[in-house]
Scaffold this motif. Sequence first.
Motif, PDB file in Angstrom:
ATOM      1  N   ASP A 203      -1.046  44.927  10.786  1.00  9.82           N
ATOM      2  CA  ASP A 203       0.354  44.893  10.892  1.00  9.82           C
ATOM      3  C   ASP A 203       0.625  43.946  12.351  1.00  9.82           C
ATOM      4  OD1 ASP A 203       0.992  46.841   8.932  1.00  9.82           O
ATOM      5  OD2 ASP A 203       0.464  48.460  10.763  1.00  9.82           O
ATOM      6  N   THR A 204       1.308  43.814  12.660  1.00  7.19           N
ATOM      7  CA  THR A 204       2.110  42.280  13.916  1.00  7.19           C
ATOM      8  C   THR A 204       1.074  42.874  14.978  1.00  7.19           C
ATOM      9  OG1 THR A 204       4.104  42.517  13.491  1.00  7.19           O
ATOM     10  CG2 THR A 204       3.737  41.375  14.796  1.00  7.19           C
ATOM     11  N   ARG A 205       0.121  41.639  15.203  1.00  3.00           N
ATOM     12  CA  ARG A 205      -0.318  41.528  16.173  1.00  3.00           C
ATOM     13  C   ARG A 205      -1.347  42.347  16.530  1.00  3.00           C
ATOM     14  NH1 ARG A 205       3.942  42.470  20.868  1.00  3.00           N
ATOM     15  NH2 ARG A 205       2.429  41.491  22.377  1.00  3.00           N
ATOM     16  N   ASP A 206      -2.084  42.663  14.752  1.00  2.00           N
ATOM     17  CA  ASP A 206      -3.755  43.553  14.608  1.00  2.00           C
ATOM     18  C   ASP A 206      -4.216  41.565  14.713  1.00  2.00           C
ATOM     19  OD1 ASP A 206      -2.795  45.334  14.971  1.00  2.00           O
ATOM     20  OD2 ASP A 206      -2.535  45.654  12.232  1.00  2.00           O
ATOM     21  N   GLY A 207      -5.770  42.439  14.794  1.00  2.00           N
ATOM     22  CA  GLY A 207      -6.466  40.776  14.278  1.00  2.00           C
ATOM     23  C   GLY A 207      -7.675  41.627  13.114  1.00  2.00           C
ATOM     24  N   ALA A 208      -8.124  40.178  12.320  1.00  6.51           N
ATOM     25  CA  ALA A 208      -9.010  40.562  12.164  1.00  6.51           C
ATOM     26  C   ALA A 208     -10.324  39.508  12.125  1.00  6.51           C
ATOM     27  CB  ALA A 208      -8.490  40.640  10.229  1.00  6.51           C
ATOM     28  N   ALA A 209     -11.434  40.143  12.472  1.00 10.86           N
ATOM     29  CA  ALA A 209     -12.564  39.646  12.351  1.00 10.86           C
ATOM     30  C   ALA A 209     -13.188  39.413  11.245  1.00 10.86           C
ATOM     31  CB  ALA A 209     -13.666  39.502  13.784  1.00 10.86           C
ATOM     32  N   ILE A 210     -13.920  38.105  10.989  1.00 12.19           N
ATOM     33  CA  ILE A 210     -13.825  37.559   8.789  1.00 12.19           C
ATOM     34  C   ILE A 210     -15.273  36.941   9.408  1.00 12.19           C
ATOM     35  CG2 ILE A 210     -12.904  36.972   7.223  1.00 12.19           C
ATOM     36  CD1 ILE A 210     -10.722  37.336   8.677  1.00 12.19           C
ATOM     37  N   ARG A 211     -16.134  37.341   8.879  1.00 12.29           N
ATOM     38  CA  ARG A 211     -17.139  36.300   8.609  1.00 12.29           C
ATOM     39  C   ARG A 211     -17.732  37.137   6.791  1.00 12.29           C
ATOM     40  NH1 ARG A 211     -22.217  39.382   9.603  1.00 12.29           N
ATOM     41  NH2 ARG A 211     -21.943  40.628  11.122  1.00 12.29           N
ATOM     42  N   ASP A 212     -18.823  36.492   6.435  1.00 15.05           N
ATOM     43  CA  ASP A 212     -19.521  36.277   5.385  1.00 15.05           C
ATOM     44  C   ASP A 212     -18.086  36.788   4.137  1.00 15.05           C
ATOM     45  OD1 ASP A 212     -21.782  35.752   6.491  1.00 15.05           O
ATOM     46  OD2 ASP A 212     -21.503  37.901   6.988  1.00 15.05           O
ATOM     47  N   GLU A 213     -17.277  36.060   3.708  1.00 13.69           N
ATOM     48  CA  GLU A 213     -16.338  36.560   2.870  1.00 13.69           C
ATOM     49  C   GLU A 213     -16.013  35.077   2.164  1.00 13.69           C
ATOM     50  OE1 GLU A 213     -14.220  39.156   2.036  1.00 13.69           O
ATOM     51  OE2 GLU A 213     -15.690  40.194   3.695  1.00 13.69           O
ATOM     52  N   ASP A 214     -15.847  34.599   0.635  1.00 15.39           N
ATOM     53  CA  ASP A 214     -15.693  33.087   0.366  1.00 15.39           C
ATOM     54  C   ASP A 214     -15.102  33.180   0.417  1.00 15.39           C
ATOM     55  OD1 ASP A 214     -19.330  33.163  -0.122  1.00 15.39           O
ATOM     56  OD2 ASP A 214     -19.019  33.886  -2.130  1.00 15.39           O
ATOM     57  N   VAL A 215     -13.519  33.881   0.463  1.00 18.54           N
ATOM     58  CA  VAL A 215     -12.537  33.896  -0.176  1.00 18.54           C
ATOM     59  C   VAL A 215     -11.968  34.904   0.260  1.00 18.54           C
ATOM     60  CG1 VAL A 215     -10.799  32.807  -1.801  1.00 18.54           C
ATOM     61  CG2 VAL A 215     -12.903  32.113  -2.305  1.00 18.54           C
ATOM     62  N   LEU A 216     -10.693  34.570   1.215  1.00 21.19           N
ATOM     63  CA  LEU A 216      -9.457  35.583   2.122  1.00 21.19           C
ATOM     64  C   LEU A 216      -8.542  35.371   0.856  1.00 21.19           C
ATOM     65  CD1 LEU A 216      -9.439  33.983   5.954  1.00 21.19           C
ATOM     66  CD2 LEU A 216     -11.542  35.455   4.078  1.00 21.19           C
ATOM     67  N   ARG A 217      -8.329  36.239   0.465  1.00 28.67           N
ATOM     68  CA  ARG A 217      -6.919  36.533  -0.181  1.00 28.67           C
ATOM     69  C   ARG A 217      -5.708  37.289   0.043  1.00 28.67           C
ATOM     70  NH1 ARG A 217     -11.760  36.642  -3.550  1.00 28.67           N
ATOM     71  NH2 ARG A 217     -11.272  35.450  -5.206  1.00 28.67           N
TER      72      ARG A 217
END
Length: 233
Positions: A203-217
């Motif tokens: 949701d608005t102003r949440d964060g997502a820390a991402i790694r080991d994902e080939d494609v972000l959908r």
Amino acid sequence: MIERRSFDSLGGADHGWLKAKHHFSFASYNDPGRMGWGALRVWNDDTIAPQTGFPPHSHADMEIITYVREGAITHKDNLGNVGRTEAGDVQVMSAGSGITHSEYNLEPGTTRIFQIWIIPDGRGQPPSWGARPFPRGDRSGRFVALASGFKEDTDALPLRTNARVLGATLKAGESIEYALDAGRHAYLVPSSGSVEINGTRLDTRDGAAIRDEDVLRISAIEDAELVLVDTAA
């Protein structure tokens, strides 16, 4: 791996004129589990009251990107740079060997910004500052590089680090993809609206820390404005 960091879980401070939320440890907020993400060191979500701001202060050896969500910010520094950056636009300050600057909201209304710090690849280079407009309409349904350390991103503001800061706008029901190279770290925040990223809702102003994902959908649950940072580990 996608770790959702809800807006309510972020650190923060209320200084009256400044209401700040911190995605990573900053100032008096210290969380050993949130010291940075790859080369991304700071993501502050700042709300600045009218006719107030950050008085002159110094930085060195940091790439400091300001994404203006609402209102405008006026920059001055000891190199003689002066500029006003409006909502949707971006400024980049490469602190290098050292720079003293101020950032004020000289507008009649509130200014809201994301302030993003990325560790540079080298130290001690001459400091610099630049800003440019990025019309939201140009980002409709796609990611656009706003600031980048990659030469092929010719329309982006330059960074002295192996990273990109990207922006996109999506209409409700619209989807986009972003390829994340092996070993890279990404951090995504909706400036407005709600999205799902590989099945995880933000949701608005949440964060997502991402790694080991080939494609972000990424699919928009409602109209959304997105900021994504892609950095080296």
